[in-house]
Write an enzyme that holds these catalytic residues in place. Structure first.
Site, PDB file in Angstrom:
ATOM      1  N   ASP A  78       0.814  -1.210   0.000  1.00  0.00           N
ATOM      2  CA  ASP A  78       0.000   0.000   0.000  1.00  0.00           C
ATOM      3  C   ASP A  78       0.851   1.264   0.000  1.00  0.00           C
ATOM      4  O   ASP A  78       0.472   2.275  -0.593  1.00  0.00           O
ATOM      5  CB  ASP A  78      -0.932   0.007   1.217  1.00  0.00           C
ATOM      6  CG  ASP A  78      -2.209  -0.773   0.953  1.00  0.00           C
ATOM      7  OD1 ASP A  78      -2.166  -1.710   0.133  1.00  0.00           O
ATOM      8  OD2 ASP A  78      -3.240  -0.455   1.551  1.00  0.00           O
ATOM      9  N   CYS A 119       0.938  -8.100   4.918  1.00  0.00           N
ATOM     10  CA  CYS A 119       0.551  -6.722   4.659  1.00  0.00           C
ATOM     11  C   CYS A 119      -0.929  -6.548   4.380  1.00  0.00           C
ATOM     12  O   CYS A 119      -1.696  -7.498   4.345  1.00  0.00           O
ATOM     13  CB  CYS A 119       1.434  -6.125   3.573  1.00  0.00           C
ATOM     14  SG  CYS A 119       3.112  -5.829   4.215  1.00  0.00           S
ATOM     15  N   ASP A 120      -1.312  -5.304   4.115  1.00  0.00           N
ATOM     16  CA  ASP A 120      -2.671  -4.804   4.321  1.00  0.00           C
ATOM     17  C   ASP A 120      -3.806  -5.690   3.819  1.00  0.00           C
ATOM     18  O   ASP A 120      -4.658  -6.112   4.583  1.00  0.00           O
ATOM     19  CB  ASP A 120      -2.806  -3.429   3.668  1.00  0.00           C
ATOM     20  CG  ASP A 120      -2.005  -2.375   4.397  1.00  0.00           C
ATOM     21  OD1 ASP A 120      -1.012  -2.729   5.038  1.00  0.00           O
ATOM     22  OD2 ASP A 120      -2.358  -1.188   4.319  1.00  0.00           O
ATOM     23  N   LYS A 121      -3.882  -5.935   2.512  1.00  0.00           N
ATOM     24  CA  LYS A 121      -5.041  -6.657   1.971  1.00  0.00           C
ATOM     25  C   LYS A 121      -4.796  -8.148   1.905  1.00  0.00           C
ATOM     26  O   LYS A 121      -5.739  -8.926   1.696  1.00  0.00           O
ATOM     27  CB  LYS A 121      -5.400  -6.128   0.574  1.00  0.00           C
ATOM     28  CG  LYS A 121      -5.568  -4.620   0.516  1.00  0.00           C
ATOM     29  CD  LYS A 121      -6.490  -4.090   1.591  1.00  0.00           C
ATOM     30  CE  LYS A 121      -6.482  -2.585   1.683  1.00  0.00           C
ATOM     31  NZ  LYS A 121      -5.203  -1.999   2.093  1.00  0.00           N
ATOM     32  N   CYS A 195       4.862  -2.303   8.274  1.00  0.00           N
ATOM     33  CA  CYS A 195       5.237  -0.989   8.810  1.00  0.00           C
ATOM     34  C   CYS A 195       4.892  -0.863  10.291  1.00  0.00           C
ATOM     35  O   CYS A 195       3.845  -1.310  10.747  1.00  0.00           O
ATOM     36  CB  CYS A 195       4.585   0.110   7.986  1.00  0.00           C
ATOM     37  SG  CYS A 195       5.196   0.174   6.293  1.00  0.00           S
ATOM     38  N   GLU A 446      -6.895   4.604  -0.579  1.00  0.00           N
ATOM     39  CA  GLU A 446      -6.539   5.225   0.695  1.00  0.00           C
ATOM     40  C   GLU A 446      -6.055   6.650   0.447  1.00  0.00           C
ATOM     41  O   GLU A 446      -5.483   6.943  -0.595  1.00  0.00           O
ATOM     42  CB  GLU A 446      -5.433   4.427   1.401  1.00  0.00           C
ATOM     43  CG  GLU A 446      -5.909   3.118   1.964  1.00  0.00           C
ATOM     44  CD  GLU A 446      -4.837   2.387   2.746  1.00  0.00           C
ATOM     45  OE1 GLU A 446      -5.194   1.437   3.454  1.00  0.00           O
ATOM     46  OE2 GLU A 446      -3.646   2.758   2.633  1.00  0.00           O
ATOM     47  N   SER A 472      -5.485   5.255   5.255  1.00  0.00           N
ATOM     48  CA  SER A 472      -4.479   4.348   5.765  1.00  0.00           C
ATOM     49  C   SER A 472      -4.623   4.232   7.270  1.00  0.00           C
ATOM     50  O   SER A 472      -5.077   5.160   7.948  1.00  0.00           O
ATOM     51  CB  SER A 472      -3.089   4.886   5.423  1.00  0.00           C
ATOM     52  OG  SER A 472      -2.109   4.274   6.216  1.00  0.00           O
TER      53      SER A 472
END
Length: 556
Positions: A78, A119-121, A195, A446, A472
């Site tokens: 992202d 990570c995100d998704k 992150c 985002e 985010s």
């Protein structure tokens, strides 16, 4: 050959022959086949090391008497996708991830899965697949990145990716030099891992642990610690044991498990994206779930951890303070989670946390001494968002919890960002970014760039931002996203005009447009949807079939 084995018998000789072409032995073919979904690649910092994690998983599978079957999965960073057209693919990739895992597991008749993620998704996509397939599955993350540091920067003892985004705004406003920005850029992300703050990836990895689909430690053991490799081996073992004991995702993903996840979400101050992802996962698990539940649980569960971007601490600090087991233990002690909920290792939540304790009462506060008496998220409703919108209330300055101001309307992120950087946004304004929803974006981008610039320019205590797009997990300030229905669907956000007064009341859970019903009706009659921004390829197909953010932005 074991007659109970799915690859046994005369008719399966061709199948066994193909396994043997890859070097599998008769003994390996007879054992439970455990798919190891591995999204390792060289373009996501949180995934660049996942081959090591997946290798450890495979060792655990072998140790427990199974046969690991690794296969690849895509992923999007992202941060690298942020601020340009690439971000349109981020949320949309969640559906591709779930679909591809379903395809691999069903096509090859796998007995179980270990879903290596970070990570995100990728995290919610894998959880959606697990819930959909309902075959024994364990999720193991690659672990969080360590925070960066540079003591020559004021407040720079701990910095992270968000520090870089905000530093850009600081340079634009004259509060930081370009030389200082270069220092922050070089030091903020010191190595592999998701992150370092309570952004979306770490939020979902922590909630995977809280909901029972990840082992204790999944959310917080740093990527570079040997404990992460040990946990990966244990995840492989747990997957084989889950096959032998018949522990499936839907036996874990119960209403009580989702309530537990929301309670931990509120205590940690997680990303607003968790509202999207938990809704989508619950849909796959066929568990009732609504945005109203967020407000109900937030009203009961206090905010116990002040993690970046809302506070000074990072995931490594949360881990050192006792991690998610300590948070769960504190919530359990106060009757705020269900201790009898089952988890993927065969234990209940209460059994998993019976020896957990808070090791740093400033990083994890007790329920009687919270950072905020209510949880981290709030869902607002009103004539501007009849189906709701989401804000991380724990990251909003006190003076912005209620706000009334004129709308500054932009039909896209780039236009808004340019106006902010050009100094055209004034204190008191409400920035409106629309046509960035699941269908209108498409992909519900985002908005970390505009929110970070607002913060970097020192306007976060005076300016609100609302959008039918997303934010985010690194966003702070009065940033209100997921406005539903979205503009492309004719939601009220499409009818806002420059200068309209918008009233935000986060404690009151309301958001309203101060325009009378008759005027809104006239605007609606004159409104026509704009042409689709993408007309071919995956995003075009996604836009035609995606649901509202209030329903998890899932593809039907």
């Amino acid at each position: 050959m074991d007659a109970n084995n799915k690859w046994a018998g005369l008719e399966r000789a061709p199948h066994r022959s193909l396994f043997k072409a890859m070097g599998y032995t008769d003994s390996e073919i007879q054992k439970p086949l455990i798919g190891v979904a591995n999204p390792a690649n060289a373009i996501i910092p949180g995934h660049v090391h996942l081959d090591l994690v997946a290798e450890a998983v495979q060792k655990g599978v072998y140790a427990a008497g199974g046969t690991p079957v690794p296969f690849g999965v895509i992923g999007v960073c992202d941060g690298i996708a942020m601020g340009h057209e690439g971000m349109k693919y981020s949320l949309a990739s969640r559906e591709l991830i779930a679909d591809s895992i379903e395809t691999m597991a069903r096509a090859h008749n796998l007995d179980g899965l270990v879903l290596v993620t970070n990570c995100d998704k990728i995290v919610p996509g894998m959880l959606m697949a697990a819930a959909r397939l309902d075959i024994p599955s364990v999720v193991i993350s690659g672990g969080p990145m360590l925070a960066g540091s540079h003591k020559s920067i004021k407040g720079g003892e701990h910095i992270d990716l968000i520090s870089v985004f905000e530093a850009v705004g600081a340079v634009k406003s004259g509060a930081m030099s370009e030389e200082e920005l270069a220092i922050v850029e070089n030091e903020a992300c010191p190595g592999c891992g998701s992150c370092a703050g309570m952004f979306t990836a770490n939020s979902m990895n922590c909630l995977t642990e809280a909901i029972g689909m990840g082992l204790p430690g999944n959310g917080t053991i740093p990527a570079v610690h040997a404990g992460r490799i040990r946990l990966a081996k244990q995840a492989g073992e747990a997957a084989v044991n889950a096959v032998k004991r018949g522990i499936t995702p839907r036996s874990i993903l119960t209403p009580e498990a989702f309530a537990n996840a929301l309670a931990v979400d509120m205590a940690l101050g997680c990303s607003t994206n968790t509202a999207l992802h938990l809704t989508a996962i619950a849909r796959e698990a066929e568990v009732p779930f609504s945005l109203d539940m967020i407000n109900e649980i937030s009203a009961k569960v206090p905010h116990l951890c002040s993690l970046s971007p809302a506070g000074p601490h990072h995931i490594q600090d949360l881990h050192a303070a006792g991690g998610i087991p300590a948070v769960l233990a504190e919530l359990l002690k106060n009757g705020l989670v269900n201790g009898s909920a089952p988890t993927v290792n065969g234990n209940t939540v209460a059994q998993n946390v019976e020896s957990a304790r808070i090791l740093d009462p400033e990083v994890i506060r007790t329920a009687d001494n919270p950072y905020h008496v209510q949880g981290g998220l709030a869902v607002l409703f009103g004539n501007l968002a009849p189906e709701g919108c989401v804000v991380k209330q724990s990251a909003v300055a006190d003076k912005m919890l209620t706000h009334k101001g004129p709308a500054r309307v932009f039909d896209g992120e780039e236009e808004a960002t340019q106006a902010i950087l050009a100094g055209k946004i004034q204190k008191g304004d409400v920035v409106v970014i629309r046509y960035e929803g699941p269908r209108g974006g498409p992909g519900m981008r985002e908005m970390l760039t505009p929110t970070s610039v607002i913060c970097g320019m020192g306007l976060d205590a005076d300016v609100a931002l609302i959008t039918d797009g997303r934010f985010s997990g690194g966003t702070r300030g009065a940033a209100i996203g997921h406005v539903s229905p979205e503009a492309m669907a004719g939601g009220p956000i499409a009818l806002i005009e420059e200068g309209d007064e918008i009233e935000i009341d986060i404690p009151g859970k309301s958001i309203s447009l101060s325009v009378n019903t008759e005027t809104l009706a006239k605007r609606r009659a004159a409104w026509t949807p704009p042409e689709a921004r993408v007309t071919k390829g995956y995003l075009a197909r996604y836009a035609r079939s995606v649901t509202s953010a209030s329903e998890g932005a899932v593809v039907l």
